[in-house]
Design a protein around this motif. Structure first.
Motif, PDB file in Angstrom:
ATOM      1  N   GLY A   1       0.794  -1.220   0.000  1.00 53.18           N
ATOM      2  CA  GLY A   1       0.000   0.000   0.000  1.00 53.18           C
ATOM      3  C   GLY A   1       0.824   1.266   0.000  1.00 53.18           C
ATOM      4  O   GLY A   1       0.482   2.227  -0.674  1.00 53.18           O
ATOM      5  N   SER A   2       1.915   1.267   0.758  1.00 57.16           N
ATOM      6  CA  SER A   2       2.758   2.453   0.882  1.00 57.16           C
ATOM      7  C   SER A   2       4.007   2.068   1.656  1.00 57.16           C
ATOM      8  O   SER A   2       4.111   0.956   2.203  1.00 57.16           O
ATOM      9  N   LYS A   3       4.963   2.988   1.741  1.00 54.06           N
ATOM     10  CA  LYS A   3       6.143   2.746   2.576  1.00 54.06           C
ATOM     11  C   LYS A   3       5.715   2.589   4.031  1.00 54.06           C
ATOM     12  O   LYS A   3       6.259   1.749   4.764  1.00 54.06           O
ATOM     13  N   ALA A   4       4.739   3.377   4.447  1.00 55.49           N
ATOM     14  CA  ALA A   4       4.249   3.283   5.826  1.00 55.49           C
ATOM     15  C   ALA A   4       3.645   1.905   6.090  1.00 55.49           C
ATOM     16  O   ALA A   4       3.821   1.338   7.173  1.00 55.49           O
ATOM     17  N   GLY A   5       2.953   1.360   5.102  1.00 57.62           N
ATOM     18  CA  GLY A   5       2.368   0.037   5.259  1.00 57.62           C
ATOM     19  C   GLY A   5       3.434  -1.033   5.407  1.00 57.62           C
ATOM     20  O   GLY A   5       3.291  -1.971   6.207  1.00 57.62           O
ATOM     21  N   LEU A   6       4.518  -0.891   4.648  1.00 59.68           N
ATOM     22  CA  LEU A   6       5.620  -1.839   4.751  1.00 59.68           C
ATOM     23  C   LEU A   6       6.302  -1.719   6.109  1.00 59.68           C
ATOM     24  O   LEU A   6       6.638  -2.725   6.737  1.00 59.68           O
ATOM     25  N   PHE A   7       6.497  -0.483   6.578  1.00 61.90           N
ATOM     26  CA  PHE A   7       7.108  -0.274   7.890  1.00 61.90           C
ATOM     27  C   PHE A   7       6.256  -0.898   8.990  1.00 61.90           C
ATOM     28  O   PHE A   7       6.763  -1.582   9.884  1.00 61.90           O
ATOM     29  N   ASP A   8       4.946  -0.664   8.920  1.00 62.26           N
ATOM     30  CA  ASP A   8       4.046  -1.219   9.934  1.00 62.26           C
ATOM     31  C   ASP A   8       4.131  -2.740   9.978  1.00 62.26           C
ATOM     32  O   ASP A   8       4.139  -3.348  11.052  1.00 62.26           O
ATOM     33  N   GLU A   9       4.203  -3.369   8.804  1.00 65.52           N
ATOM     34  CA  GLU A   9       4.268  -4.833   8.782  1.00 65.52           C
ATOM     35  C   GLU A   9       5.612  -5.326   9.306  1.00 65.52           C
ATOM     36  O   GLU A   9       5.680  -6.344   9.998  1.00 65.52           O
ATOM     37  N   ALA A  10       6.690  -4.599   8.993  1.00 72.31           N
ATOM     38  CA  ALA A  10       8.004  -4.969   9.520  1.00 72.31           C
ATOM     39  C   ALA A  10       8.015  -4.865  11.045  1.00 72.31           C
ATOM     40  O   ALA A  10       8.554  -5.742  11.740  1.00 72.31           O
ATOM     41  N   VAL A  11       7.404  -3.811  11.572  1.00 68.96           N
ATOM     42  CA  VAL A  11       7.321  -3.628  13.019  1.00 68.96           C
ATOM     43  C   VAL A  11       6.533  -4.759  13.662  1.00 68.96           C
ATOM     44  O   VAL A  11       6.959  -5.361  14.656  1.00 68.96           O
ATOM     45  N   ARG A  12       5.370  -5.063  13.087  1.00 68.79           N
ATOM     46  CA  ARG A  12       4.551  -6.138  13.652  1.00 68.79           C
ATOM     47  C   ARG A  12       5.274  -7.478  13.591  1.00 68.79           C
ATOM     48  O   ARG A  12       5.166  -8.300  14.506  1.00 68.79           O
ATOM     49  N   THR A  13       6.024  -7.698  12.531  1.00 69.61           N
ATOM     50  CA  THR A  13       6.684  -8.983  12.341  1.00 69.61           C
ATOM     51  C   THR A  13       7.852  -9.182  13.295  1.00 69.61           C
ATOM     52  O   THR A  13       8.051 -10.279  13.823  1.00 69.61           O
ATOM     53  N   TYR A  14       8.615  -8.127  13.557  1.00 71.73           N
ATOM     54  CA  TYR A  14       9.831  -8.277  14.362  1.00 71.73           C
ATOM     55  C   TYR A  14       9.767  -7.553  15.704  1.00 71.73           C
ATOM     56  O   TYR A  14       9.911  -8.179  16.758  1.00 71.73           O
ATOM     57  N   ALA A  15       9.540  -6.258  15.701  1.00 69.29           N
ATOM     58  CA  ALA A  15       9.604  -5.501  16.951  1.00 69.29           C
ATOM     59  C   ALA A  15       8.529  -5.934  17.941  1.00 69.29           C
ATOM     60  O   ALA A  15       8.792  -6.023  19.144  1.00 69.29           O
ATOM     61  N   GLU A  16       7.330  -6.220  17.458  1.00 71.01           N
ATOM     62  CA  GLU A  16       6.250  -6.569  18.372  1.00 71.01           C
ATOM     63  C   GLU A  16       6.485  -7.899  19.074  1.00 71.01           C
ATOM     64  O   GLU A  16       5.823  -8.216  20.059  1.00 71.01           O
ATOM     65  N   ARG A  17       7.443  -8.680  18.580  1.00 75.91           N
ATOM     66  CA  ARG A  17       7.763  -9.928  19.278  1.00 75.91           C
ATOM     67  C   ARG A  17       8.219  -9.647  20.701  1.00 75.91           C
ATOM     68  O   ARG A  17       7.966 -10.434  21.609  1.00 75.91           O
ATOM     69  N   TYR A  18       8.906  -8.521  20.909  1.00 71.00           N
ATOM     70  CA  TYR A  18       9.406  -8.194  22.243  1.00 71.00           C
ATOM     71  C   TYR A  18       8.250  -7.872  23.190  1.00 71.00           C
ATOM     72  O   TYR A  18       8.260  -8.257  24.359  1.00 71.00           O
ATOM     73  N   ARG A  19       7.250  -7.163  22.685  1.00 77.11           N
ATOM     74  CA  ARG A  19       6.077  -6.879  23.522  1.00 77.11           C
ATOM     75  C   ARG A  19       5.365  -8.179  23.892  1.00 77.11           C
ATOM     76  O   ARG A  19       4.894  -8.358  25.023  1.00 77.11           O
ATOM     77  N   GLU A  20       5.302  -9.097  22.924  1.00 77.58           N
ATOM     78  CA  GLU A  20       4.641 -10.380  23.174  1.00 77.58           C
ATOM     79  C   GLU A  20       5.388 -11.202  24.220  1.00 77.58           C
ATOM     80  O   GLU A  20       4.772 -11.916  25.026  1.00 77.58           O
ATOM     81  N   ILE A  21       6.721 -11.105  24.222  1.00 75.69           N
ATOM     82  CA  ILE A  21       7.511 -11.822  25.225  1.00 75.69           C
ATOM     83  C   ILE A  21       7.123 -11.365  26.633  1.00 75.69           C
ATOM     84  O   ILE A  21       6.889 -12.178  27.532  1.00 75.69           O
ATOM     85  N   TYR A  22       7.045 -10.062  26.837  1.00 76.94           N
ATOM     86  CA  TYR A  22       6.674  -9.531  28.151  1.00 76.94           C
ATOM     87  C   TYR A  22       5.239  -9.905  28.515  1.00 76.94           C
ATOM     88  O   TYR A  22       4.958 -10.269  29.661  1.00 76.94           O
ATOM     89  N   ALA A  23       4.344  -9.820  27.538  1.00 85.81           N
ATOM     90  CA  ALA A  23       2.937 -10.125  27.808  1.00 85.81           C
ATOM     91  C   ALA A  23       2.764 -11.581  28.229  1.00 85.81           C
ATOM     92  O   ALA A  23       1.969 -11.882  29.134  1.00 85.81           O
ATOM     93  N   ARG A  24       3.495 -12.478  27.605  1.00 81.67           N
ATOM     94  CA  ARG A  24       3.419 -13.898  27.988  1.00 81.67           C
ATOM     95  C   ARG A  24       4.063 -14.133  29.345  1.00 81.67           C
ATOM     96  O   ARG A  24       3.537 -14.875  30.179  1.00 81.67           O
ATOM     97  N   ALA A  25       5.205 -13.498  29.566  1.00 80.26           N
ATOM     98  CA  ALA A  25       5.966 -13.754  30.790  1.00 80.26           C
ATOM     99  C   ALA A  25       5.191 -13.371  32.045  1.00 80.26           C
ATOM    100  O   ALA A  25       5.203 -14.105  33.039  1.00 80.26           O
ATOM    101  N   VAL A  26       4.523 -12.221  32.023  1.00 82.23           N
ATOM    102  CA  VAL A  26       3.859 -11.744  33.240  1.00 82.23           C
ATOM    103  C   VAL A  26       2.646 -12.591  33.625  1.00 82.23           C
ATOM    104  O   VAL A  26       2.089 -12.415  34.706  1.00 82.23           O
TER     105      VAL A  26
END
Length: 203
Positions: free
Chosen positions: A54-79
């Motif tokens: 869709g756009s560069k922003a769309g690609l960035f958002d998907e890259a963030v969800r694919t990699y960076a959000e894994r760290y948030r998920e780690i904390y959410a599972r751990a607690v």
């Protein structure tokens, strides 16, 4: 005459495109990454990238969800763990696993990358990662506060200080992984930290 298809080509490796794009975003930030650079790294034309994301922003958002959000998920599972020592263990062990993934399947230790430098070319991504870190730290601190109230930790435990310790170790693991430390080296550090916390803060 058969009409030519427009848009992205049939042979389209989405995972490859996201991985290569993530590497560029982590290195230069959102603003500092041009569509030309993305096209060169992924092997797709600008029109194909736009057709797919869709756009560069769309690609960035998907890259963030694919990699960076894994760290948030780690904390959410751990607690969700019942014991606070297991919470800390999961945060650090699963993060170490993430930090030490093979380079051909992961863009790298994003929090210790150049994207965190304070420059106009990285402010977009830096703001996102700052929010991510604040969110993770808040999640962990709330769990440690609960553990202190429930007697899982000694009564005089300072949740802010313990959270700061875990987060400092987390960042250190990220930096060491980026400098080439092996998973085994990272986990040895995690085990020592766990032992020290148990010795000092277990009732």
């Amino acid at each position: 005459m058969e009409q030519r298809q427009r848009g992205r080509p049939r042979a389209f490796d989405r995972d490859h495109v996201i991985l290569e794009s993530a590497r560029l975003f982590w290195r230069s930030g959102y603003s500092g990454t041009s569509t030309r650079a993305l096209s060169a790294a992924t092997g797709l034309s600008t029109s194909s990238l736009y057709a797919a994301f869709g756009s560069k922003a769309g690609l960035f958002d998907e890259a963030v969800r694919t990699y960076a959000e894994r760290y948030r998920e780690i904390y959410a599972r751990a607690v969700e763990e019942g014991n606070v020592h297991t919470v800390v263990e999961r945060v650090l062990v699963e993060s170490a696993d993430e930090f030490s993934r093979p380079s051909d399947t992961h863009p790298g230790c994003l929090l210790s990358s150049a994207v965190m430098t304070d420059s106009t070319s990285t402010l977009d991504a830096s703001a996102y990662f700052a929010e991510l870190q604040s969110s993770n730290e808040r999640t962990l601190r709330e769990r440690i506060e609960r553990a202190t109230r429930e007697g899982d930790l000694v009564a005089d435990t300072d949740p802010a200080t313990l959270t700061g310790l875990v987060q400092s170790v987390w960042h250190g693991l990220s930096v060491r992984a980026r400098l080439g430390a092996s998973r085994e080296d990272l986990l040895a550090t995690v085990r020592l930290v766990q032992d020290l916390i148990r010795e000092r803060l277990t009732p």
